[in-house]
Write a protein that holds these residues in place. Structure first.
Motif, PDB file in Angstrom:
ATOM      1  N   LYS A   6       0.852  -1.174   0.000  1.00 31.76           N
ATOM      2  CA  LYS A   6       0.000   0.000   0.000  1.00 31.76           C
ATOM      3  C   LYS A   6       0.893   1.230   0.000  1.00 31.76           C
ATOM      4  O   LYS A   6       1.936   1.254   0.630  1.00 31.76           O
ATOM      5  N   PRO A   7       0.468   2.299  -0.694  1.00 35.77           N
ATOM      6  CA  PRO A   7       1.238   3.535  -0.627  1.00 35.77           C
ATOM      7  C   PRO A   7       1.206   4.086   0.788  1.00 35.77           C
ATOM      8  O   PRO A   7       0.254   3.848   1.527  1.00 35.77           O
ATOM      9  N   PRO A   8       2.252   4.810   1.190  1.00 41.54           N
ATOM     10  CA  PRO A   8       2.272   5.359   2.542  1.00 41.54           C
ATOM     11  C   PRO A   8       1.091   6.296   2.759  1.00 41.54           C
ATOM     12  O   PRO A   8       0.683   7.021   1.868  1.00 41.54           O
ATOM     13  N   GLN A   9       0.557   6.288   3.966  1.00 38.58           N
ATOM     14  CA  GLN A   9      -0.600   7.107   4.306  1.00 38.58           C
ATOM     15  C   GLN A   9      -0.152   8.369   5.039  1.00 38.58           C
ATOM     16  O   GLN A   9       0.741   8.337   5.858  1.00 38.58           O
ATOM     17  N   LYS A  10      -0.803   9.490   4.734  1.00 39.40           N
ATOM     18  CA  LYS A  10      -0.606  10.730   5.469  1.00 39.40           C
ATOM     19  C   LYS A  10      -1.437  10.642   6.742  1.00 39.40           C
ATOM     20  O   LYS A  10      -2.357   9.827   6.844  1.00 39.40           O
ATOM     21  N   PRO A  11      -1.150  11.478   7.736  1.00 42.03           N
ATOM     22  CA  PRO A  11      -1.890  11.411   8.989  1.00 42.03           C
ATOM     23  C   PRO A  11      -3.403  11.545   8.815  1.00 42.03           C
ATOM     24  O   PRO A  11      -4.162  10.973   9.560  1.00 42.03           O
ATOM     25  N   ASP A  12      -3.847  12.296   7.820  1.00 43.23           N
ATOM     26  CA  ASP A  12      -5.283  12.478   7.650  1.00 43.23           C
ATOM     27  C   ASP A  12      -5.909  11.380   6.797  1.00 43.23           C
ATOM     28  O   ASP A  12      -7.053  11.471   6.396  1.00 43.23           O
ATOM     29  N   GLY A  13      -5.179  10.350   6.483  1.00 42.58           N
ATOM     30  CA  GLY A  13      -5.721   9.207   5.756  1.00 42.58           C
ATOM     31  C   GLY A  13      -5.476   9.272   4.255  1.00 42.58           C
ATOM     32  O   GLY A  13      -5.859   8.357   3.549  1.00 42.58           O
ATOM     33  N   GLN A  14      -4.847  10.316   3.733  1.00 40.80           N
ATOM     34  CA  GLN A  14      -4.575  10.423   2.309  1.00 40.80           C
ATOM     35  C   GLN A  14      -3.297   9.680   1.965  1.00 40.80           C
ATOM     36  O   GLN A  14      -2.352   9.661   2.745  1.00 40.80           O
ATOM     37  N   GLU A  18      -2.499  10.714  -3.594  1.00 41.26           N
ATOM     38  CA  GLU A  18      -3.636  11.629  -3.501  1.00 41.26           C
ATOM     39  C   GLU A  18      -3.154  13.020  -3.096  1.00 41.26           C
ATOM     40  O   GLU A  18      -3.622  14.033  -3.624  1.00 41.26           O
ATOM     41  N   PHE A  19      -2.219  13.063  -2.169  1.00 37.17           N
ATOM     42  CA  PHE A  19      -1.679  14.338  -1.699  1.00 37.17           C
ATOM     43  C   PHE A  19      -0.976  15.062  -2.839  1.00 37.17           C
ATOM     44  O   PHE A  19      -1.162  16.266  -3.030  1.00 37.17           O
ATOM     45  N   ASN A  20      -0.153  14.337  -3.612  1.00 35.79           N
ATOM     46  CA  ASN A  20       0.540  14.930  -4.752  1.00 35.79           C
ATOM     47  C   ASN A  20      -0.450  15.421  -5.799  1.00 35.79           C
ATOM     48  O   ASN A  20      -0.263  16.482  -6.384  1.00 35.79           O
ATOM     49  N   PHE A  21      -1.504  14.638  -6.031  1.00 35.95           N
ATOM     50  CA  PHE A  21      -2.522  15.040  -6.994  1.00 35.95           C
ATOM     51  C   PHE A  21      -3.189  16.335  -6.554  1.00 35.95           C
ATOM     52  O   PHE A  21      -3.398  17.245  -7.349  1.00 35.95           O
ATOM     53  N   GLU A  22      -3.507  16.435  -5.263  1.00 33.52           N
ATOM     54  CA  GLU A  22      -4.148  17.645  -4.757  1.00 33.52           C
ATOM     55  C   GLU A  22      -3.213  18.846  -4.858  1.00 33.52           C
ATOM     56  O   GLU A  22      -3.644  19.953  -5.181  1.00 33.52           O
ATOM     57  N   GLN A  23      -1.920  18.624  -4.614  1.00 34.25           N
ATOM     58  CA  GLN A  23      -0.953  19.720  -4.759  1.00 34.25           C
ATOM     59  C   GLN A  23      -0.878  20.178  -6.214  1.00 34.25           C
ATOM     60  O   GLN A  23      -0.857  21.375  -6.493  1.00 34.25           O
ATOM     61  N   GLU A  24      -0.837  19.232  -7.129  1.00 34.27           N
ATOM     62  CA  GLU A  24      -0.787  19.576  -8.546  1.00 34.27           C
ATOM     63  C   GLU A  24      -2.066  20.286  -8.973  1.00 34.27           C
ATOM     64  O   GLU A  24      -2.029  21.241  -9.740  1.00 34.27           O
ATOM     65  N   LEU A  25      -3.196  19.831  -8.477  1.00 32.22           N
ATOM     66  CA  LEU A  25      -4.470  20.458  -8.793  1.00 32.22           C
ATOM     67  C   LEU A  25      -4.506  21.893  -8.273  1.00 32.22           C
ATOM     68  O   LEU A  25      -4.946  22.816  -8.978  1.00 32.22           O
ATOM     69  N   ASP A  26      -4.020  22.108  -7.059  1.00 27.77           N
ATOM     70  CA  ASP A  26      -3.937  23.465  -6.509  1.00 27.77           C
ATOM     71  C   ASP A  26      -3.030  24.340  -7.373  1.00 27.77           C
ATOM     72  O   ASP A  26      -3.332  25.509  -7.626  1.00 27.77           O
ATOM     73  N   SER A  27      -1.926  23.778  -7.824  1.00 34.76           N
ATOM     74  CA  SER A  27      -0.997  24.519  -8.660  1.00 34.76           C
ATOM     75  C   SER A  27      -1.647  24.909  -9.992  1.00 34.76           C
ATOM     76  O   SER A  27      -1.501  26.042 -10.461  1.00 34.76           O
ATOM     77  N   VAL A  28      -2.395  23.975 -10.576  1.00 34.02           N
ATOM     78  CA  VAL A  28      -3.080  24.256 -11.841  1.00 34.02           C
ATOM     79  C   VAL A  28      -4.147  25.326 -11.641  1.00 34.02           C
ATOM     80  O   VAL A  28      -4.295  26.236 -12.463  1.00 34.02           O
TER      81      VAL A  28
END
Length: 144
Positions: A6-14, A18-28
């Motif tokens: 499994k990919p490593p999980q962030k503390p909030d469950g992401q 998913e975290f990288n995708f959200e960062q890229e989406l914010d950047s776009v």
């Protein structure tokens, strides 16, 4: 049999994906907001430029009819504003950030081409040259 990792999980469950995708989406989204504001600015500047061009033509006609120092000063002020708008429009269209990626691609692939060229030249220079073969004698057929 191993289970898929499994990919490593962030503390909030992401997951990190998913975290990288959200960062890229914010950047776009930020880039889109910047582009929209630039588009609005360009439209406003073009409209101002058009209005100033019209004013400039009106003042030129007035100067031809009756030259006065006030009109000449006004014409000069309008020309300075037009020059400023033109510079503003051009400078924002061509910025280092817009040329950064193509520049580095040219450097990267141009450099790679030079390295490959040197390698091929070195390989050709150091390759053994074939020994020249003596000419073969031509068989002579004796005909009666």
């Amino acid at each position: 049999m191993q289970s898929p990792q499994k990919p490593p999980q962030k503390p909030d469950g992401q997951t990190s994906e998913e975290f990288n995708f959200e960062q890229e989406l914010d950047s776009v989204e930020q880039s889109l907001r910047t582009l929209r504001s630039r588009y609005v600015q360009v439209q406003q500047d073009q409209q101002s430029q058009s209005q100033l061009q019209q004013q400039k033509e009106q003042i030129r006609r007035q100067i031809q009819r009756s030259p006065s120092p006030e009109l000449k000063v006004e014409l000069q002020r309008i020309q300075e504003k037009l020059d400023e708008l033109e510079i503003n429009l051009e400078s924002r269209l061509f910025s280092w950030s817009s040329l950064k990626e193509p520049f580095w691609q040219i450097v990267r692939f141009g450099g790679l081409g030079v390295v490959i060229g040197w390698f091929l030249a070195f390989a050709v220079i150091n390759s053994p040259q074939p020994e020249p073969q003596p000419p073969r004698p031509i068989p002579q057929n004796s005909q009666p």
